[in-house]
Scaffold this active site. Structure first.
Site, mmCIF file in Angstrom:
data_model
loop_
_atom_site.group_PDB
_atom_site.id
_atom_site.type_symbol
_atom_site.label_atom_id
_atom_site.label_comp_id
_atom_site.label_asym_id
_atom_site.label_seq_id
_atom_site.Cartn_x
_atom_site.Cartn_y
_atom_site.Cartn_z
ATOM 1 N N ASP A 37 10.497 0.624 -10.377
ATOM 2 C CA ASP A 37 9.404 0.262 -9.480
ATOM 3 C C ASP A 37 9.886 -0.648 -8.345
ATOM 4 O OD1 ASP A 37 6.841 0.196 -8.557
ATOM 5 O OD2 ASP A 37 6.032 -1.032 -10.173
ATOM 6 N N HIS A 54 12.834 5.101 -1.638
ATOM 7 C CA HIS A 54 13.150 6.042 -2.722
ATOM 8 C C HIS A 54 14.595 6.523 -2.620
ATOM 9 C CE1 HIS A 54 9.057 5.840 -3.921
ATOM 10 N NE2 HIS A 54 8.584 6.507 -2.893
ATOM 11 N N LEU A 148 25.957 10.966 -23.119
ATOM 12 C CA LEU A 148 24.671 10.367 -22.739
ATOM 13 C C LEU A 148 23.619 11.445 -22.464
ATOM 14 C CD1 LEU A 148 23.001 7.846 -21.658
ATOM 15 C CD2 LEU A 148 23.865 8.480 -19.406
HETATM 16 C C1 FPP Z 1 7.956 3.484 -7.837
HETATM 17 O O1 FPP Z 1 8.129 2.647 -6.737
HETATM 18 C C2 FPP Z 1 8.926 4.557 -7.789
HETATM 19 C C3 FPP Z 1 8.639 5.880 -7.834
HETATM 20 C C4 FPP Z 1 7.280 6.415 -7.962
HETATM 21 C C5 FPP Z 1 9.690 6.885 -7.729
HETATM 22 C C6 FPP Z 1 10.951 6.522 -8.435
HETATM 23 C C7 FPP Z 1 12.013 7.437 -8.047
HETATM 24 C C8 FPP Z 1 13.279 7.049 -7.788
HETATM 25 C C9 FPP Z 1 13.756 5.652 -7.904
HETATM 26 C C10 FPP Z 1 14.293 8.022 -7.434
HETATM 27 C C11 FPP Z 1 14.411 9.025 -8.512
HETATM 28 C C12 FPP Z 1 15.674 9.659 -8.495
HETATM 29 C C13 FPP Z 1 15.918 10.856 -9.014
HETATM 30 C C14 FPP Z 1 17.290 11.246 -9.178
HETATM 31 C C15 FPP Z 1 14.863 11.804 -9.418
HETATM 32 P P1 FPP Z 1 6.925 2.489 -5.725
HETATM 33 O O2 FPP Z 1 7.066 3.525 -4.680
HETATM 34 O O3 FPP Z 1 5.644 2.518 -6.471
HETATM 35 O O4 FPP Z 1 7.190 1.060 -5.142
HETATM 36 P P2 FPP Z 1 6.070 0.035 -4.657
HETATM 37 O O5 FPP Z 1 5.288 -0.351 -5.880
HETATM 38 O O6 FPP Z 1 6.880 -1.099 -4.106
HETATM 39 O O7 FPP Z 1 5.237 0.720 -3.601
#
Ligand code: FPP
Length: 257
Positions: A37, A54, A148
């Site tokens: 997050d 992201h 893994l």
């Molecule tokens: C939450 O942060 C994150 C997500 C919903 C997406 C997580 C995905 C990745 C870290 C990349 C994934 C990688 C692969 C390889 C599939 P947020 O956007 O809710 O952050 P915020 O709360 O600060 O708005």
């Protein structure tokens, strides 16, 4: 130089490197679940679009997967897209759906070399064909790997997962193949996406949010929860080792004394 303090090793070589690390001879969590997050806030702080957060978060995934593999973690489950994330702006959803492909296009060969097995947990229905295809290829090419196990929770929601399991069991009861009394914890667990996986020992959630957000609710009944204010794109392997050190310092009693 490493100095032993209690169960932890503290690196003393020079002051800026001073940090607690985990006990390599101690228990390494077998299964670690991660709520990644804070990507959006990371981007906002830099006046960048959310998708830049992201993208940066994907680099963190690469680093943490290598770190986990390097210390012998058996299973990592990364929450990449929840059933609730469809409510985000179209452009962001589209980008998130491209990330598995992008990640695998640069990482799959190395994952294969590292004997990593990749899998998707979640509902494939509703995902774009290109996302499913990327995951299918990765699953197929790593199917026999024994190192893994790297799970991406994609279009995953714990309640949806449980509804799916209960419906299937209800169908079996209706068909007379099982009796209601036969439904027990083990049978429910066998009908979840995680049927062949151990429950997570440790959950890591970044960015200061203290909640589970519909992630593996059944499986995390006895999971140790570890939260940090660090935003996911800023999360490093040192933070990861710190989480493991703190896990090692906890007494897991599973309801006993
Ligand atoms: C939450 O942060 C994150 C997500 C919903 C997406 C997580 C995905 C990745 C870290 C990349 C994934 C990688 C692969 C390889 C599939 P947020 O956007 O809710 O952050 P915020 O709360 O600060 O708005």
């Amino acid at each position: 130089m490493l100095e032993r303090i209690g169960h932890m090793l503290v690196r003393k070589a020079n002051q800026e490197e001073k940090r607690p690390v985990f006990d390599e001879a101690g228990e390494i969590p077998r299964h670690i679940a991660v709520i990644m997050d804070g990507n959006g806030r990371w981007a906002k702080m830099r006046n960048l679009p959310r998708i830049a957060g992201h993208r940066s978060g994907m680099k963190t995934v690469k680093e943490i997967v290598k770190a986990a593999d390097g210390i012998g973690v058996k299973t990592m489950t990364m929450y990449a897209f929840s059933t609730e994330n469809w409510k985000r702006p179209r452009e962001e959803v589209d980008y998130l759906m491209k990330l598995p492909q992008e990640f695998l296009s640069t990482e799959l060969e190395e994952l294969i070399e590292r004997n990593v097995r990749v899998r998707m947990l979640g509902n494939p229905e509703g995902l774009p064909a290109h996302t499913i295809e990327a995951m299918n290829i990765a699953e197929e090419r790593t199917r026999h790997n024994t190192g893994l196990q790297l799970n991406f929770a994609l279009n995953y929601g714990s309640r949806t997962e449980l509804v799916r399991a209960f419906r299937e069991l209800a169908r079996q009861v209706q068909a007379g193949t099982i009796q209601p009394e036969e439904v027990d914890e083990e049978m429910i667990a066998r009908h979840l996406y995680t049927s062949d996986l151990p429950d997570p020992d440790l959950l890591i959630r970044t960015s200061g949010e203290i909640r589970l957000s519909n992630f593996m609710l059944w499986q995390m009944a006895y999971t140790e929860l570890w939260f940090t204010d660090v935003l996911w794109p800023d999360f490093t392997k040192e933070h990861f080792y710190q989480a493991i050190a703190e896990y090692q310092g906890r007494a897991r009693r599973y309801g006993a004394v």
